[in-house]
Design a protein around this motif. Structure first.
Motif, mmCIF file in Angstrom:
data_model
loop_
_atom_site.group_PDB
_atom_site.id
_atom_site.type_symbol
_atom_site.label_atom_id
_atom_site.label_comp_id
_atom_site.label_asym_id
_atom_site.label_seq_id
_atom_site.Cartn_x
_atom_site.Cartn_y
_atom_site.Cartn_z
ATOM 1 N N ARG A 99 0.790 -1.232 0.000
ATOM 2 C CA ARG A 99 0.000 0.000 0.000
ATOM 3 C C ARG A 99 0.826 1.287 0.000
ATOM 4 O O ARG A 99 0.252 2.378 0.038
ATOM 5 N N LEU A 100 2.118 1.191 -0.015
ATOM 6 C CA LEU A 100 2.944 2.393 0.052
ATOM 7 C C LEU A 100 2.610 3.370 -1.070
ATOM 8 O O LEU A 100 2.655 4.591 -0.892
ATOM 9 N N TYR A 101 2.241 2.841 -2.231
ATOM 10 C CA TYR A 101 2.021 3.690 -3.403
ATOM 11 C C TYR A 101 0.539 3.932 -3.682
ATOM 12 O O TYR A 101 0.154 4.187 -4.823
ATOM 13 N N TRP A 102 -0.288 3.875 -2.647
ATOM 14 C CA TRP A 102 -1.732 4.009 -2.836
ATOM 15 C C TRP A 102 -2.126 5.288 -3.570
ATOM 16 O O TRP A 102 -3.073 5.294 -4.374
ATOM 17 N N ASN A 103 -1.397 6.342 -3.340
ATOM 18 C CA ASN A 103 -1.783 7.626 -3.929
ATOM 19 C C ASN A 103 -1.388 7.754 -5.399
ATOM 20 O O ASN A 103 -1.730 8.737 -6.058
ATOM 21 N N SER A 104 -0.659 6.751 -5.923
ATOM 22 C CA SER A 104 -0.278 6.771 -7.341
ATOM 23 C C SER A 104 -1.223 5.953 -8.210
ATOM 24 O O SER A 104 -1.019 5.848 -9.423
ATOM 25 N N LEU A 105 -2.259 5.349 -7.616
ATOM 26 C CA LEU A 105 -3.203 4.533 -8.373
ATOM 27 C C LEU A 105 -3.853 5.359 -9.477
ATOM 28 O O LEU A 105 -4.439 6.418 -9.224
ATOM 29 N N ARG A 137 2.104 -0.590 -13.839
ATOM 30 C CA ARG A 137 1.665 0.471 -12.954
ATOM 31 C C ARG A 137 0.306 0.134 -12.364
ATOM 32 O O ARG A 137 -0.523 -0.543 -13.005
ATOM 33 N N PRO A 138 0.006 0.592 -11.137
ATOM 34 C CA PRO A 138 -1.299 0.334 -10.522
ATOM 35 C C PRO A 138 -2.415 1.090 -11.244
ATOM 36 O O PRO A 138 -2.316 2.302 -11.452
ATOM 37 N N VAL A 139 -3.458 0.368 -11.635
ATOM 38 C CA VAL A 139 -4.579 0.950 -12.378
ATOM 39 C C VAL A 139 -5.879 0.357 -11.853
ATOM 40 O O VAL A 139 -5.936 -0.821 -11.501
ATOM 41 N N ILE A 140 -6.931 1.174 -11.803
ATOM 42 C CA ILE A 140 -8.277 0.683 -11.531
ATOM 43 C C ILE A 140 -9.218 1.273 -12.564
ATOM 44 O O ILE A 140 -9.101 2.452 -12.920
ATOM 45 N N SER A 141 -10.117 0.450 -13.096
ATOM 46 C CA SER A 141 -11.162 0.906 -14.018
ATOM 47 C C SER A 141 -12.490 0.783 -13.285
ATOM 48 O O SER A 141 -12.882 -0.318 -12.892
ATOM 49 N N VAL A 142 -13.180 1.897 -13.099
ATOM 50 C CA VAL A 142 -14.424 1.897 -12.334
ATOM 51 C C VAL A 142 -15.608 2.030 -13.285
ATOM 52 O O VAL A 142 -15.742 3.044 -13.984
ATOM 53 N N PHE A 143 -16.464 0.999 -13.297
ATOM 54 C CA PHE A 143 -17.631 0.989 -14.171
ATOM 55 C C PHE A 143 -18.873 1.424 -13.381
ATOM 56 O O PHE A 143 -18.792 1.725 -12.189
ATOM 57 N N GLY A 257 -18.416 5.793 -0.124
ATOM 58 C CA GLY A 257 -19.477 6.658 0.363
ATOM 59 C C GLY A 257 -20.866 6.091 0.225
ATOM 60 O O GLY A 257 -21.817 6.809 -0.096
ATOM 61 N N GLY A 258 -21.013 4.786 0.446
ATOM 62 C CA GLY A 258 -22.312 4.143 0.370
ATOM 63 C C GLY A 258 -22.714 3.671 -1.010
ATOM 64 O O GLY A 258 -23.748 3.023 -1.179
ATOM 65 N N VAL A 259 -21.925 3.967 -2.028
ATOM 66 C CA VAL A 259 -22.223 3.555 -3.404
ATOM 67 C C VAL A 259 -21.362 2.346 -3.759
ATOM 68 O O VAL A 259 -20.142 2.367 -3.564
ATOM 69 N N ASP A 260 -21.980 1.285 -4.283
ATOM 70 C CA ASP A 260 -21.278 0.056 -4.651
ATOM 71 C C ASP A 260 -20.966 0.029 -6.146
ATOM 72 O O ASP A 260 -21.864 0.255 -6.971
ATOM 73 N N TYR A 261 -19.712 -0.289 -6.462
ATOM 74 C CA TYR A 261 -19.268 -0.479 -7.851
ATOM 75 C C TYR A 261 -18.860 -1.942 -8.008
ATOM 76 O O TYR A 261 -17.720 -2.314 -7.705
ATOM 77 N N PRO A 262 -19.773 -2.811 -8.486
ATOM 78 C CA PRO A 262 -19.462 -4.239 -8.584
ATOM 79 C C PRO A 262 -18.357 -4.564 -9.580
ATOM 80 O O PRO A 262 -17.716 -5.599 -9.455
ATOM 81 N N LEU A 263 -18.160 -3.718 -10.575
ATOM 82 C CA LEU A 263 -17.100 -3.963 -11.560
ATOM 83 C C LEU A 263 -16.083 -2.833 -11.467
ATOM 84 O O LEU A 263 -16.308 -1.719 -11.966
ATOM 85 N N ALA A 264 -14.976 -3.126 -10.803
ATOM 86 C CA ALA A 264 -13.901 -2.145 -10.635
ATOM 87 C C ALA A 264 -12.571 -2.883 -10.613
ATOM 88 O O ALA A 264 -11.879 -2.921 -9.591
ATOM 89 N N PRO A 265 -12.168 -3.491 -11.745
ATOM 90 C CA PRO A 265 -10.922 -4.256 -11.771
ATOM 91 C C PRO A 265 -9.713 -3.383 -11.460
ATOM 92 O O PRO A 265 -9.644 -2.233 -11.902
ATOM 93 N N PHE A 266 -8.793 -3.918 -10.676
ATOM 94 C CA PHE A 266 -7.621 -3.142 -10.276
ATOM 95 C C PHE A 266 -6.401 -4.040 -10.212
ATOM 96 O O PHE A 266 -6.517 -5.261 -10.093
ATOM 97 N N ASN A 267 -5.236 -3.439 -10.315
ATOM 98 C CA ASN A 267 -3.990 -4.214 -10.306
ATOM 99 C C ASN A 267 -2.852 -3.401 -9.734
ATOM 100 O O ASN A 267 -2.914 -2.168 -9.651
ATOM 101 N N GLY A 268 -1.821 -4.103 -9.336
ATOM 102 C CA GLY A 268 -0.523 -3.512 -9.063
ATOM 103 C C GLY A 268 0.489 -4.359 -9.815
ATOM 104 O O GLY A 268 0.206 -4.834 -10.911
#
Length: 466
Positions: A99-105, A137-143, A257-268
Protein backbone atom coordinates in the motif's frame (compact mmCIF):
# COMPACT_ATOMS: atom_id res chain seq x y z
CA UNK A 1 -6.96 -9.11 -34.62
CA UNK A 2 -10.47 -8.02 -33.78
CA UNK A 3 -12.03 -9.39 -30.61
CA UNK A 4 -14.79 -11.94 -31.03
CA UNK A 5 -17.91 -11.91 -28.91
CA UNK A 6 -20.20 -14.88 -28.35
CA UNK A 7 -23.54 -13.78 -26.96
CA UNK A 8 -25.10 -16.42 -24.75
CA UNK A 9 -28.79 -16.92 -25.42
CA UNK A 10 -30.81 -15.24 -22.73
CA UNK A 11 -32.35 -18.62 -21.89
CA UNK A 12 -28.94 -20.25 -21.54
CA UNK A 13 -28.23 -18.92 -18.05
CA UNK A 14 -31.19 -18.21 -15.75
CA UNK A 15 -31.40 -14.41 -15.58
CA UNK A 16 -34.57 -13.51 -13.68
CA UNK A 17 -35.99 -10.02 -14.02
CA UNK A 18 -35.97 -7.77 -10.99
CA UNK A 19 -39.46 -6.49 -10.14
CA UNK A 20 -40.09 -3.11 -11.67
CA UNK A 21 -37.05 -3.12 -13.97
CA UNK A 22 -37.50 -2.01 -17.55
CA UNK A 23 -34.93 -4.51 -18.88
CA UNK A 24 -34.06 -8.08 -17.88
CA UNK A 25 -31.72 -7.92 -14.89
CA UNK A 26 -29.10 -10.65 -14.41
CA UNK A 27 -29.40 -12.93 -11.39
CA UNK A 28 -26.06 -11.53 -10.25
CA UNK A 29 -27.64 -8.10 -9.83
CA UNK A 30 -29.60 -7.54 -6.65
CA UNK A 31 -31.98 -4.66 -6.02
CA UNK A 32 -29.85 -2.01 -4.35
CA UNK A 33 -31.24 -0.16 -1.31
CA UNK A 34 -30.97 3.63 -1.09
CA UNK A 35 -27.55 4.99 -0.19
CA UNK A 36 -26.85 5.40 3.52
CA UNK A 37 -26.51 9.17 3.94
CA UNK A 38 -24.38 8.80 7.07
CA UNK A 39 -21.80 6.78 5.13
CA UNK A 40 -21.93 9.24 2.24
CA UNK A 41 -21.37 12.19 4.56
CA UNK A 42 -18.51 10.41 6.36
CA UNK A 43 -16.79 9.96 3.01
CA UNK A 44 -17.30 13.58 2.03
CA UNK A 45 -15.87 14.75 5.36
CA UNK A 46 -12.85 12.52 4.81
CA UNK A 47 -12.27 13.91 1.32
CA UNK A 48 -12.66 17.55 2.34
CA UNK A 49 -10.52 16.97 5.43
CA UNK A 50 -7.60 15.67 3.37
CA UNK A 51 -8.26 17.87 0.31
CA UNK A 52 -10.05 21.04 1.43
CA UNK A 53 -9.50 22.74 -1.94
CA UNK A 54 -12.66 21.17 -3.47
CA UNK A 55 -14.64 23.33 -5.92
CA UNK A 56 -17.89 22.83 -4.01
CA UNK A 57 -17.74 23.50 -0.25
CA UNK A 58 -18.49 20.56 2.06
CA UNK A 59 -21.87 21.75 3.34
CA UNK A 60 -23.07 22.58 -0.18
CA UNK A 61 -21.94 19.18 -1.47
CA UNK A 62 -23.70 17.41 1.40
CA UNK A 63 -26.92 19.24 0.51
CA UNK A 64 -26.54 18.10 -3.12
CA UNK A 65 -26.01 14.50 -2.06
CA UNK A 66 -28.95 14.55 0.36
CA UNK A 67 -31.28 15.91 -2.30
CA UNK A 68 -30.15 13.29 -4.83
CA UNK A 69 -30.50 10.38 -2.41
CA UNK A 70 -33.93 11.53 -1.27
CA UNK A 71 -35.01 11.85 -4.91
CA UNK A 72 -33.52 8.80 -6.64
CA UNK A 73 -31.96 6.77 -3.83
CA UNK A 74 -28.34 7.39 -4.81
CA UNK A 75 -25.91 10.08 -5.96
CA UNK A 76 -23.12 10.37 -8.53
CA UNK A 77 -19.53 10.83 -7.48
CA UNK A 78 -17.56 13.62 -9.08
CA UNK A 79 -14.34 12.55 -10.83
CA UNK A 80 -12.37 13.88 -7.86
CA UNK A 81 -14.48 11.91 -5.40
CA UNK A 82 -14.16 8.75 -7.48
CA UNK A 83 -10.38 9.04 -7.69
CA UNK A 84 -9.95 9.78 -4.00
CA UNK A 85 -12.35 7.00 -3.00
CA UNK A 86 -10.62 4.36 -5.10
CA UNK A 87 -7.20 5.31 -3.78
CA UNK A 88 -8.34 5.32 -0.17
CA UNK A 89 -9.98 1.91 -0.67
CA UNK A 90 -6.52 0.61 -1.52
CA UNK A 91 -5.04 2.48 1.45
CA UNK A 92 -7.61 0.77 3.68
CA UNK A 93 -7.00 -2.77 2.34
CA UNK A 94 -5.95 -4.53 5.53
CA UNK A 95 -4.72 -7.65 3.73
CA UNK A 96 -2.42 -5.84 1.32
CA UNK A 97 1.30 -5.42 1.96
CA UNK A 98 1.85 -3.15 -1.06
CA UNK A 99 0.00 0.00 0.00
CA UNK A 100 2.94 2.39 0.05
CA UNK A 101 2.02 3.69 -3.40
CA UNK A 102 -1.73 4.01 -2.84
CA UNK A 103 -1.78 7.63 -3.93
CA UNK A 104 -0.28 6.77 -7.34
CA UNK A 105 -3.20 4.53 -8.37
CA UNK A 106 -4.38 5.57 -11.86
CA UNK A 107 -8.19 5.75 -11.82
CA UNK A 108 -10.01 5.25 -15.13
CA UNK A 109 -13.62 6.46 -15.02
CA UNK A 110 -15.64 4.01 -17.15
CA UNK A 111 -19.09 4.70 -15.69
CA UNK A 112 -20.68 5.55 -19.05
CA UNK A 113 -19.96 2.10 -20.54
CA UNK A 114 -23.21 0.12 -20.88
CA UNK A 115 -22.86 -2.69 -23.40
CA UNK A 116 -20.59 -5.70 -23.09
CA UNK A 117 -18.66 -4.55 -26.17
CA UNK A 118 -17.94 -1.17 -24.60
CA UNK A 119 -16.93 -2.75 -21.31
CA UNK A 120 -14.73 -5.29 -23.06
CA UNK A 121 -12.85 -2.56 -24.93
CA UNK A 122 -12.19 -0.74 -21.67
CA UNK A 123 -10.95 -3.92 -20.01
CA UNK A 124 -8.47 -4.47 -22.83
CA UNK A 125 -7.35 -0.87 -22.49
CA UNK A 126 -6.92 -1.43 -18.76
CA UNK A 127 -4.50 -4.28 -19.43
CA UNK A 128 -2.55 -2.24 -21.96
CA UNK A 129 -2.32 0.76 -19.62
CA UNK A 130 -1.35 -1.38 -16.64
CA UNK A 131 1.25 -3.38 -18.59
CA UNK A 132 2.96 -0.15 -19.64
CA UNK A 133 5.62 -1.91 -21.70
CA UNK A 134 6.64 -4.01 -18.69
CA UNK A 135 6.84 -1.07 -16.29
CA UNK A 136 3.65 -2.27 -14.64
CA UNK A 137 1.66 0.47 -12.95
CA UNK A 138 -1.30 0.33 -10.52
CA UNK A 139 -4.58 0.95 -12.38
CA UNK A 140 -8.28 0.68 -11.53
CA UNK A 141 -11.16 0.91 -14.02
CA UNK A 142 -14.42 1.90 -12.33
CA UNK A 143 -17.63 0.99 -14.17
CA UNK A 144 -21.23 1.98 -13.45
CA UNK A 145 -22.46 1.45 -9.88
CA UNK A 146 -25.46 -0.39 -8.56
CA UNK A 147 -28.50 1.82 -8.05
CA UNK A 148 -32.05 1.18 -6.80
CA UNK A 149 -33.31 1.24 -10.41
CA UNK A 150 -30.46 0.17 -12.72
CA UNK A 151 -28.32 -2.91 -13.14
CA UNK A 152 -24.56 -2.73 -12.84
CA UNK A 153 -22.19 -4.49 -15.26
CA UNK A 154 -20.27 -7.57 -14.16
CA UNK A 155 -17.28 -9.70 -15.16
CA UNK A 156 -17.57 -13.34 -14.13
CA UNK A 157 -13.80 -13.93 -14.04
CA UNK A 158 -11.87 -13.58 -10.80
CA UNK A 159 -8.95 -11.87 -12.59
CA UNK A 160 -8.53 -10.31 -16.00
CA UNK A 161 -5.81 -12.84 -16.80
CA UNK A 162 -6.21 -16.46 -15.76
CA UNK A 163 -5.02 -19.82 -17.07
CA UNK A 164 -7.42 -22.64 -17.91
CA UNK A 165 -7.57 -25.89 -15.97
CA UNK A 166 -8.77 -29.11 -17.65
CA UNK A 167 -9.95 -32.14 -15.71
CA UNK A 168 -8.65 -35.21 -17.58
CA UNK A 169 -10.28 -38.64 -17.73
CA UNK A 170 -7.83 -40.08 -15.22
CA UNK A 171 -8.66 -37.36 -12.68
CA UNK A 172 -5.49 -35.34 -13.19
CA UNK A 173 -5.63 -31.65 -14.08
CA UNK A 174 -3.84 -30.08 -17.02
CA UNK A 175 -3.23 -26.39 -16.43
CA UNK A 176 -4.27 -24.46 -13.33
CA UNK A 177 -6.43 -26.55 -10.94
CA UNK A 178 -7.81 -23.35 -9.38
CA UNK A 179 -9.70 -22.62 -12.59
CA UNK A 180 -11.18 -26.02 -13.46
CA UNK A 181 -14.77 -25.07 -12.59
CA UNK A 182 -14.62 -21.75 -14.43
CA UNK A 183 -12.99 -23.43 -17.43
CA UNK A 184 -15.93 -25.84 -17.58
CA UNK A 185 -18.32 -22.89 -17.42
CA UNK A 186 -16.77 -21.05 -20.39
CA UNK A 187 -16.59 -24.29 -22.36
CA UNK A 188 -20.32 -24.74 -21.86
CA UNK A 189 -20.74 -21.19 -23.12
CA UNK A 190 -18.95 -22.16 -26.35
CA UNK A 191 -15.24 -21.66 -25.65
CA UNK A 192 -13.08 -24.40 -27.16
CA UNK A 193 -10.37 -26.03 -25.05
CA UNK A 194 -6.77 -25.78 -26.27
CA UNK A 195 -5.45 -28.32 -23.75
CA UNK A 196 -2.31 -26.42 -22.88
CA UNK A 197 -0.83 -25.75 -19.47
CA UNK A 198 -1.08 -21.97 -19.80
CA UNK A 199 -4.14 -21.29 -21.96
CA UNK A 200 -5.56 -17.81 -21.46
CA UNK A 201 -9.19 -17.95 -20.37
CA UNK A 202 -11.75 -15.71 -22.07
CA UNK A 203 -13.67 -12.92 -20.37
CA UNK A 204 -17.34 -13.36 -19.56
CA UNK A 205 -18.90 -9.89 -19.48
CA UNK A 206 -22.43 -8.83 -18.52
CA UNK A 207 -23.33 -5.36 -19.66
CA UNK A 208 -25.87 -3.13 -17.94
CA UNK A 209 -28.26 -3.37 -20.91
CA UNK A 210 -29.88 -6.69 -20.00
CA UNK A 211 -28.51 -8.49 -23.06
CA UNK A 212 -27.00 -11.34 -21.08
CA UNK A 213 -23.39 -12.50 -20.72
CA UNK A 214 -20.95 -12.28 -23.61
CA UNK A 215 -17.79 -14.32 -24.13
CA UNK A 216 -14.59 -12.67 -25.39
CA UNK A 217 -11.47 -14.58 -26.30
CA UNK A 218 -8.01 -13.34 -25.41
CA UNK A 219 -5.59 -11.68 -27.74
CA UNK A 220 -2.11 -12.76 -26.59
CA UNK A 221 -0.78 -9.41 -27.77
CA UNK A 222 -2.68 -7.75 -24.93
CA UNK A 223 -1.28 -10.09 -22.27
CA UNK A 224 2.40 -9.75 -21.42
CA UNK A 225 3.73 -13.13 -20.29
CA UNK A 226 7.18 -13.95 -18.95
CA UNK A 227 8.89 -17.29 -19.78
CA UNK A 228 10.60 -18.59 -16.66
CA UNK A 229 14.28 -19.53 -16.59
CA UNK A 230 16.88 -19.82 -13.85
CA UNK A 231 20.17 -17.87 -13.78
CA UNK A 232 22.17 -21.00 -12.88
CA UNK A 233 20.11 -24.15 -13.59
CA UNK A 234 19.45 -24.80 -17.28
CA UNK A 235 16.86 -27.51 -16.63
CA UNK A 236 14.41 -24.87 -15.44
CA UNK A 237 13.84 -23.50 -18.94
CA UNK A 238 12.91 -27.02 -20.04
CA UNK A 239 9.94 -27.04 -17.66
CA UNK A 240 8.13 -24.74 -20.08
CA UNK A 241 6.83 -22.38 -17.42
CA UNK A 242 5.57 -18.83 -17.78
CA UNK A 243 3.39 -16.33 -15.93
CA UNK A 244 1.53 -13.16 -16.82
CA UNK A 245 2.78 -9.74 -15.79
CA UNK A 246 -0.39 -8.03 -14.52
CA UNK A 247 -2.38 -9.40 -11.53
CA UNK A 248 -5.70 -7.62 -12.21
CA UNK A 249 -8.47 -8.55 -9.77
CA UNK A 250 -11.89 -8.16 -11.36
CA UNK A 251 -14.42 -9.73 -8.98
CA UNK A 252 -14.26 -7.40 -5.98
CA UNK A 253 -16.81 -4.75 -5.19
CA UNK A 254 -15.58 -1.20 -4.59
CA UNK A 255 -17.64 0.75 -2.05
CA UNK A 256 -17.25 4.52 -1.82
CA UNK A 257 -19.48 6.66 0.36
CA UNK A 258 -22.31 4.14 0.37
CA UNK A 259 -22.22 3.56 -3.40
CA UNK A 260 -21.28 0.06 -4.65
CA UNK A 261 -19.27 -0.48 -7.85
CA UNK A 262 -19.46 -4.24 -8.58
CA UNK A 263 -17.10 -3.96 -11.56
CA UNK A 264 -13.90 -2.15 -10.64
CA UNK A 265 -10.92 -4.26 -11.77
CA UNK A 266 -7.62 -3.14 -10.28
CA UNK A 267 -3.99 -4.21 -10.31
CA UNK A 268 -0.52 -3.51 -9.06
CA UNK A 269 2.60 -5.50 -9.83
CA UNK A 270 3.52 -8.95 -8.59
CA UNK A 271 5.46 -9.80 -5.50
CA UNK A 272 7.60 -12.75 -6.61
CA UNK A 273 6.34 -15.10 -3.90
CA UNK A 274 2.79 -14.82 -5.22
CA UNK A 275 3.98 -16.72 -8.28
CA UNK A 276 6.92 -18.75 -6.95
CA UNK A 277 5.64 -19.65 -3.50
CA UNK A 278 1.95 -20.03 -4.28
CA UNK A 279 0.67 -20.23 -7.86
CA UNK A 280 3.39 -22.52 -9.22
CA UNK A 281 4.16 -24.54 -6.11
CA UNK A 282 1.01 -25.03 -4.02
CA UNK A 283 -0.04 -28.68 -4.10
CA UNK A 284 -3.53 -27.68 -5.30
CA UNK A 285 -2.12 -25.41 -8.01
CA UNK A 286 0.71 -26.26 -10.43
CA UNK A 287 2.51 -28.32 -7.73
CA UNK A 288 5.97 -27.91 -9.27
CA UNK A 289 8.18 -28.55 -6.24
CA UNK A 290 8.73 -32.26 -7.06
CA UNK A 291 9.77 -31.44 -10.64
CA UNK A 292 12.11 -28.65 -9.51
CA UNK A 293 13.61 -30.89 -6.82
CA UNK A 294 14.24 -33.60 -9.41
CA UNK A 295 15.98 -31.09 -11.66
CA UNK A 296 18.15 -29.99 -8.75
CA UNK A 297 19.00 -33.61 -7.90
CA UNK A 298 17.62 -33.35 -4.36
CA UNK A 299 16.80 -36.27 -2.09
CA UNK A 300 12.99 -36.30 -1.92
CA UNK A 301 12.74 -39.54 0.08
CA UNK A 302 13.10 -37.71 3.43
CA UNK A 303 11.46 -34.54 4.66
CA UNK A 304 14.49 -33.61 6.78
CA UNK A 305 16.51 -33.13 3.60
CA UNK A 306 14.44 -29.93 3.27
CA UNK A 307 14.08 -30.59 -0.43
CA UNK A 308 10.81 -28.66 -0.54
CA UNK A 309 12.41 -25.58 0.98
CA UNK A 310 15.39 -25.67 -1.34
CA UNK A 311 13.20 -26.20 -4.42
CA UNK A 312 10.92 -23.37 -3.27
CA UNK A 313 13.81 -20.92 -2.96
CA UNK A 314 15.16 -21.77 -6.41
CA UNK A 315 11.69 -21.43 -7.96
CA UNK A 316 11.43 -17.95 -6.49
CA UNK A 317 14.92 -17.10 -7.71
CA UNK A 318 13.78 -18.12 -11.20
CA UNK A 319 10.66 -15.94 -11.03
CA UNK A 320 12.52 -12.80 -9.94
CA UNK A 321 15.35 -13.42 -12.41
CA UNK A 322 12.98 -14.02 -15.32
CA UNK A 323 10.80 -10.95 -14.72
CA UNK A 324 13.80 -8.69 -14.36
CA UNK A 325 15.52 -10.17 -17.42
CA UNK A 326 12.33 -9.50 -19.40
CA UNK A 327 12.13 -5.91 -18.14
CA UNK A 328 8.89 -6.57 -16.25
CA UNK A 329 8.34 -4.94 -12.87
CA UNK A 330 8.30 -7.31 -9.89
CA UNK A 331 9.21 -7.01 -6.23
CA UNK A 332 10.66 -9.41 -3.67
CA UNK A 333 9.13 -10.08 -0.27
CA UNK A 334 12.00 -8.58 1.74
CA UNK A 335 11.85 -5.27 -0.12
CA UNK A 336 8.06 -5.16 0.07
CA UNK A 337 8.11 -5.86 3.80
CA UNK A 338 10.37 -2.87 4.39
CA UNK A 339 8.16 -0.73 2.17
CA UNK A 340 5.13 -1.67 4.23
CA UNK A 341 6.81 -0.45 7.40
CA UNK A 342 7.56 2.80 5.57
CA UNK A 343 3.86 3.00 4.72
CA UNK A 344 2.99 2.48 8.38
CA UNK A 345 5.33 5.27 9.45
CA UNK A 346 3.94 7.70 6.86
CA UNK A 347 0.34 7.00 7.78
CA UNK A 348 1.02 7.34 11.49
CA UNK A 349 2.79 10.65 10.84
CA UNK A 350 -0.35 11.81 8.99
CA UNK A 351 -2.47 10.88 12.00
CA UNK A 352 -4.15 7.89 10.35
CA UNK A 353 -4.50 4.39 11.73
CA UNK A 354 -3.38 1.51 9.53
CA UNK A 355 -5.45 -1.65 9.63
CA UNK A 356 -3.55 -4.85 8.77
CA UNK A 357 -4.07 -8.58 9.20
CA UNK A 358 -0.84 -10.24 10.28
CA UNK A 359 -1.50 -13.54 8.49
CA UNK A 360 -1.91 -11.72 5.17
CA UNK A 361 0.89 -9.19 5.57
CA UNK A 362 3.61 -11.72 6.44
CA UNK A 363 4.96 -13.23 3.17
CA UNK A 364 4.36 -16.93 2.39
CA UNK A 365 8.13 -17.63 2.34
CA UNK A 366 10.81 -16.78 4.91
CA UNK A 367 8.28 -14.81 6.93
CA UNK A 368 10.32 -14.92 10.12
CA UNK A 369 13.23 -13.04 8.58
CA UNK A 370 11.11 -10.18 7.25
CA UNK A 371 10.47 -7.11 9.44
CA UNK A 372 6.67 -7.36 9.15
CA UNK A 373 6.75 -10.64 11.11
CA UNK A 374 7.89 -9.15 14.41
CA UNK A 375 5.03 -6.85 15.35
CA UNK A 376 1.28 -6.66 15.86
CA UNK A 377 -1.19 -4.65 13.81
CA UNK A 378 -4.57 -3.00 14.36
CA UNK A 379 -7.52 -4.69 12.68
CA UNK A 380 -10.57 -2.59 11.93
CA UNK A 381 -12.98 -2.09 9.07
CA UNK A 382 -12.33 1.16 7.24
CA UNK A 383 -14.19 2.68 4.31
CA UNK A 384 -13.95 3.22 1.37
CA UNK A 385 -13.04 -0.44 0.81
CA UNK A 386 -12.98 -3.42 -1.52
CA UNK A 387 -15.27 -6.36 -0.74
CA UNK A 388 -15.62 -9.94 -1.90
CA UNK A 389 -18.94 -11.69 -1.38
CA UNK A 390 -20.59 -15.04 -2.04
CA UNK A 391 -22.30 -13.94 -5.24
CA UNK A 392 -19.07 -12.85 -6.89
CA UNK A 393 -17.25 -15.96 -5.74
CA UNK A 394 -20.03 -18.14 -7.16
CA UNK A 395 -19.54 -16.63 -10.62
CA UNK A 396 -15.76 -16.92 -10.46
CA UNK A 397 -15.93 -20.52 -9.25
CA UNK A 398 -18.29 -21.69 -11.97
CA UNK A 399 -21.60 -21.51 -10.14
CA UNK A 400 -23.12 -18.84 -12.38
CA UNK A 401 -26.65 -20.18 -11.96
CA UNK A 402 -26.56 -20.03 -8.16
CA UNK A 403 -28.96 -17.65 -6.39
CA UNK A 404 -27.63 -14.25 -5.45
CA UNK A 405 -26.40 -14.07 -1.88
CA UNK A 406 -28.05 -11.71 0.62
CA UNK A 407 -25.18 -9.17 0.82
CA UNK A 408 -24.74 -8.71 -2.86
CA UNK A 409 -21.75 -7.12 -4.52
CA UNK A 410 -19.18 -7.75 -7.16
CA UNK A 411 -15.80 -9.59 -7.62
CA UNK A 412 -12.21 -10.93 -10.75
CA UNK A 413 -10.79 -11.92 -15.89
CA UNK A 414 -8.71 -11.01 -19.52
CA UNK A 415 -8.32 -9.28 -22.99
CA UNK A 416 -9.78 -9.99 -26.41
CA UNK A 417 -8.72 -11.94 -29.45
CA UNK A 418 -10.09 -13.85 -32.41
CA UNK A 419 -11.94 -16.99 -31.32
CA UNK A 420 -10.52 -19.97 -33.15
CA UNK A 421 -12.47 -23.20 -32.57
CA UNK A 422 -10.42 -26.39 -32.52
CA UNK A 423 -12.06 -27.80 -35.61
CA UNK A 424 -12.24 -24.50 -37.48
CA UNK A 425 -16.01 -24.70 -37.56
CA UNK A 426 -18.74 -22.56 -36.10
CA UNK A 427 -19.14 -22.11 -32.38
CA UNK A 428 -21.95 -24.39 -31.16
CA UNK A 429 -25.01 -22.83 -29.53
CA UNK A 430 -24.60 -22.13 -25.84
CA UNK A 431 -26.06 -24.58 -23.37
CA UNK A 432 -27.45 -24.00 -19.92
CA UNK A 433 -24.78 -23.57 -17.28
CA UNK A 434 -25.79 -25.54 -14.17
CA UNK A 435 -24.04 -25.14 -10.84
CA UNK A 436 -20.78 -27.10 -10.89
CA UNK A 437 -20.74 -29.09 -7.68
CA UNK A 438 -21.16 -28.15 -4.07
CA UNK A 439 -19.87 -24.81 -2.82
CA UNK A 440 -16.27 -24.83 -1.65
CA UNK A 441 -15.30 -23.66 1.82
CA UNK A 442 -15.00 -19.90 1.89
CA UNK A 443 -12.99 -17.80 4.32
CA UNK A 444 -15.08 -14.66 3.84
CA UNK A 445 -18.76 -14.11 4.48
CA UNK A 446 -20.90 -11.96 2.21
CA UNK A 447 -19.91 -8.34 2.43
CA UNK A 448 -16.68 -8.93 4.36
CA UNK A 449 -13.53 -7.25 2.98
CA UNK A 450 -11.10 -9.73 1.46
CA UNK A 451 -7.77 -8.87 -0.09
CA UNK A 452 -8.25 -5.69 -2.09
CA UNK A 453 -4.53 -5.66 -2.81
CA UNK A 454 -3.35 -4.31 -6.17
CA UNK A 455 0.30 -4.93 -5.27
CA UNK A 456 1.89 -7.66 -3.21
CA UNK A 457 0.81 -9.56 -0.12
CA UNK A 458 -0.39 -13.14 -0.21
CA UNK A 459 -1.33 -15.16 2.88
CA UNK A 460 -1.66 -18.86 3.46
CA UNK A 461 -4.61 -20.13 1.51
CA UNK A 462 -4.81 -17.20 -0.86
CA UNK A 463 -4.69 -17.26 -4.62
CA UNK A 464 -2.70 -14.45 -6.20
CA UNK A 465 -4.34 -11.40 -4.66
CA UNK A 466 -7.53 -12.74 -3.35
Amino acid sequence: MKGHKLLVRRSAVPLPTTTGASVPVPASVRESPPVDLAEAFDFLRLLHGEHPEQRVPLRARMRQVRQSVETVGTYRHTPEELTFGARVAWRNSSRCIGRLYWNSLKVLDRRTAVTSDQIHRHLVEHLRTATNGGRVRPVISVFAPETPTTAAPRVWNSQLVRYAGYRLDDGRVLGDPANVAFTETVRRLGWRARYGRFDLLPLVVEGADGQGPALYDLDPRDVLEVPLTHPEHRFFAGLGLRWHAVPAISHMRLRIGGVDYPLAPFNGWYMGTEIGARNLTDSDRYDLLPAVAAGLGLDTSREDSLWRDRALVETNVAVLHSFRAAGVRVTDHHTESRRFLTHLAREEAAGRRVSAEWSWIVPPMSGGITPVFHRYYDEQEQRPAFYLDEEARDRAEGRAGAPAAAGGGGDSGCPAGRHAPDDGGAVPPARAVPPLGAPAARPAAAGVPLSGCPAGGVPAGSDDHG
